[in-house]
Motif scaffolding. Structure first.
Motif, PDB file in Angstrom:
ATOM      1  N   HIS A   1      37.063  76.676  75.325  1.00 48.95           N
ATOM      2  CA  HIS A   1      35.943  76.777  76.241  1.00 48.95           C
ATOM      3  C   HIS A   1      34.924  77.761  75.657  1.00 48.95           C
TER       4      HIS A   1
ATOM      5  N   LYS B   1      33.066  78.354  84.282  1.00 50.66           N
ATOM      6  CA  LYS B   1      33.548  77.569  83.149  1.00 50.66           C
ATOM      7  C   LYS B   1      32.382  76.890  82.445  1.00 50.66           C
TER       8      LYS B   1
ATOM      9  N   ILE C   1      40.587  71.055  80.408  1.00 51.65           N
ATOM     10  CA  ILE C   1      39.359  71.533  81.037  1.00 51.65           C
ATOM     11  C   ILE C   1      39.636  72.530  82.172  1.00 51.65           C
TER      12      ILE C   1
ATOM     13  N   ILE D   1      32.214  74.177  79.188  1.00 51.22           N
ATOM     14  CA  ILE D   1      33.051  73.378  78.295  1.00 51.22           C
ATOM     15  C   ILE D   1      32.196  72.317  77.617  1.00 51.22           C
TER      16      ILE D   1
ATOM     17  N   ASN E   1      42.452  76.491  78.679  1.00 51.75           N
ATOM     18  CA  ASN E   1      41.765  77.270  77.649  1.00 51.75           C
ATOM     19  C   ASN E   1      42.746  78.214  76.963  1.00 51.75           C
TER      20      ASN E   1
END
Length: 224
Positions: free
Chosen positions: A171, A2, A199, A4, A204
């Motif tokens: 994201h 991930k 998050i 972000i 997403n």
């Protein structure tokens, strides 16, 4: 993996669209720590190979963010400020001495005067994209109000910028467009459960679907 970017504007309680209460901000940061997110500056973020990576950003350089900056500095957390260069030291904005005193901040360019770049003549656009402060990165351009077009993207490259940051609420995926990097706006309307959703991987997908819905309904995704 991930990646972000969350972006804030002000810290406070007077305008929920533009501000986040400091207690909510600290709650969000503590949650990220519990989830073992890596707090990154930009180069580390873009080149990340670890699982959870986040950039904490503040647009404009408003002096109301001082409580958040104090929290970040005290906890040795990396963060980024998108600076409107000609507003440094003006009423309501951080001063140059305050900016230079920050240990864990990096500085991105948010243009000279925060004008809508899509409306400017070529001459004024070039001026708006001219960085004069040596501590502000010339690599990253943060589009004012998230507005850009092909002319802006061409001129930012001509001006030496390599990355452009938007307000597209997603994201950052593996195949991100260098001139259209998404960031998720965090404001006072966002409750803690919704923040945790945003998050997450599922969040997403939710953000993409919500964005598509607003586009279909011809709604501005930045509206309240």
């Amino acid at each position: 993996m991930k990646r972000i970017i969350t972006v804030y504007h002000g810290i406070g309680n007077s305008d929920k669209f533009m501000e986040v209460p400091i207690n909510m901000f600290s709650m969000q940061l503590k949650y990220l720590k519990r989830k073992k997110f890596n707090f990154c500056h930009f180069d580390e973020f873009i080149n990340a190979v670890t699982e959870n990576n986040i950039m904490i950003m503040f647009d404009d350089g408003l002096d109301s963010i001082k409580p958040a900056i104090e929290y970040l500095e005290q906890n040795s957390i990396k963060y980024s400020l998108a600076i409107i260069e000609d507003n440094i030291g003006k009423e309501g904005f951080l001063t140059e001495s305050e900016l230079k005193s920050l240990k864990y901040a990096e500085f991105c360019f948010h243009t000279k005067n925060h004008l809508d770049l899509t409306t400017l003549s070529t001459l004024i656009l070039k001026s708006e994209l001219t960085v004069t402060k040596s501590y502000i990165s010339t690599k990253i351009l943060v589009y004012p109000m998230g507005k850009y077009n092909n002319t802006v993207k061409d001129e930012m490259l001509n001006s030496g910028f390599y990355y452009g940051m938007t307000l597209l609420p997603f994201h950052v995926n593996k195949k991100f467009n260098k001139q259209e990097i998404p960031r998720i706006c965090i404001n006072g309307y966002l409750n803690f459960n919704k923040y945790k959703l945003f998050i997450s991987k599922a969040g997403n997908i939710y953000l993409h679907l919500a964005y598509i819905k607003r586009k279909v309904l011809n709604q501005n995704y930045l509206d309240r």
